[in-house]
Design an enzyme around this catalytic site. Sequence first.
Site, mmCIF file in Angstrom:
data_model
loop_
_atom_site.group_PDB
_atom_site.id
_atom_site.type_symbol
_atom_site.label_atom_id
_atom_site.label_comp_id
_atom_site.label_asym_id
_atom_site.label_seq_id
_atom_site.Cartn_x
_atom_site.Cartn_y
_atom_site.Cartn_z
ATOM 1 N N TYR A 86 -120.586 72.377 -11.234
ATOM 2 C CA TYR A 86 -120.335 73.331 -10.138
ATOM 3 C C TYR A 86 -119.044 73.045 -9.377
ATOM 4 C CZ TYR A 86 -123.238 70.171 -7.064
ATOM 5 O OH TYR A 86 -123.799 69.133 -6.363
ATOM 6 N N GLU A 87 -118.668 74.023 -8.559
ATOM 7 C CA GLU A 87 -117.380 74.024 -7.844
ATOM 8 C C GLU A 87 -116.192 73.977 -8.805
ATOM 9 O OE1 GLU A 87 -118.003 74.958 -5.135
ATOM 10 O OE2 GLU A 87 -120.001 74.184 -4.782
ATOM 11 N N GLY A 88 -116.343 74.618 -9.946
ATOM 12 C CA GLY A 88 -115.286 74.633 -10.953
ATOM 13 C C GLY A 88 -115.552 73.578 -11.996
#
Length: 596
Positions: free
Chosen positions: A440-442
């Site tokens: 997550y978050e890229g």
Amino acid sequence: MPIYKAPVEDVNFLLNDVFQIDRYDNLPGFSDASADVREAILSEAAKLSEEVLQPLNRVGDLEGCVRHDDGSVTTPKGFKEAFKQVVEGGWLGLSAPTEYGGQGLPITLSQTVTEFQCSANMAFSMYGGLTVGATAALLVHGNAEQKAMYVPKMVAGEWTGTMNLTEPQCGTDLGLLRTKAVKQADGSYKITGTKIFISAGEHDLASNIIHLVLARIEGAPAGIKGVSLFVVPKFLVNADGSPGARNGVTCGSIEHKMGIHGNSTCVMNYDSATGWLIGEENKGMQGMFVMMNEARLGVAVQGLAQSEVAYQNAAAYARDRLQGRALSGVKAPDKPADPIIVHPDVRRTLLSIRAFNEAARAMVVWTSLKSDLAHRSSDPKDRQDADDHLGLMTPVLKGFLTETGFANAVQAQQMYGGHGYIAEQGMEQFVRDARIAMIYEGANGIQALDLVGRKLPRDGGRAVMAFFGEVGAFAKENAGDEAMKPFVAPLSTALGHLQQATTWLMQNAMAKPDNAGAAATDYMHLFGLVTLGYMWAKMAKVVHGKIAATGPTDYLSTKLVTGRFFMERVLPATTTHLARIQSGSATIMELAAEAF
């Protein structure tokens, strides 16, 4: 049962000795964080993490969150009471501006507290962490009315925050999002659509949840250029600031996932929910990137935090577990077998994890200080340099620390043998929880592409050249110090590898972009290793100075041995990464898609 002890001594060493945080007393908030104040904050943060949050980690994993028929969600037993203690302690507002009820202390200090909480209970810590990130976005891009309405209550922890980006058909490529926003006569918008993977999207910890939502205004341009950011509260806010009528946003379901069970990861349905534009139309990514960059540093800390708690448990187990005899002869003749800590390969594993943890913690503190400078310095040059550093290091921190942190959790689990595979020991939870940080978050592959494709060439390579200059100057300055040779010589070699890799990319990636894509992950890891090597060299310099001044201690001696191990056994991996980078993309791209 798993154990955890917050590394307060190591944090104090970094803040006081390595980075000499008191030098920054000219910056707002730093003079309020004197050594005794820092000591008190870290001590209380450790106590909260060890005594309140850590015992709830397995509870949250076993119970998970429960969605009820009305769409409400109940968090695991004990979470609500623990969150109340976090709120009452003012932990969410530690570095928030004082004008909104925060304490205004350095981000550097709050990040160390974040590590403690993530190690103790990663799933729980996300409720507060997302709130801090949402608050940051509102502070930068919200208007005066939005800041006054939402920020004080979020800083106080009365309300929490989320970020709503992902949809079933779009994750990384947010230009594909379909959630729509229809403008109303009063200036508000009606938001309709479905978001997935929304951490802390619904829960019972706070009286309101403030969702930051990406959506496309009717008639907006296609792709990412037509995306806007909206604030959509769970409950509409009355004139007196209290929660009012329920808004048209509900939790459709809770995702069934591999780890972080104690955090409510939700499918969120927006059915003509009332929202208000944050910033300008079609400029939503500017506001969301503020939150995402905050989140990416926080996720990097999660990678470190899971590595740290997994290490502590593996080391304790290795000291106690009796199995076999030492290769060099019996070490515990009064026992039926020697503890496994006597075996070189066990020590290799543990030292690899520990050497990463201590340098990664230094890297986080170093970058957090840059964040403080970027936000608080009155000197434009200092702000620019700090912002350059943050832009360059954020993808390295997020990608490298989470990937290595997960690998370390697996290796720590391995120390237990079959017992590590059994849930009661807690090691398999660390592995499962750590896994999400790579996604997550890229996702980490995207972080690597961002580093190579955007951050390296940005401003003519100004940031990376500054990094090369700083590390090179340190190596040159200490080259003649005999005590520093075990650190400076390997660092210089590794820096040379990074510079060669950078030159290769400059010469080979423009004409053939696949070369950049093929090299990206190796380059990110190469950059991360060199940065950790620099951190170890800086720490070693301080340790030698302290030993010369006051004599050796167990802590200082152990620090040097751990650092030498990193330089001898971990840093040489830069050679492999360089070779992979320079091999190009030919074999990677040669096969037809059907051959896979």
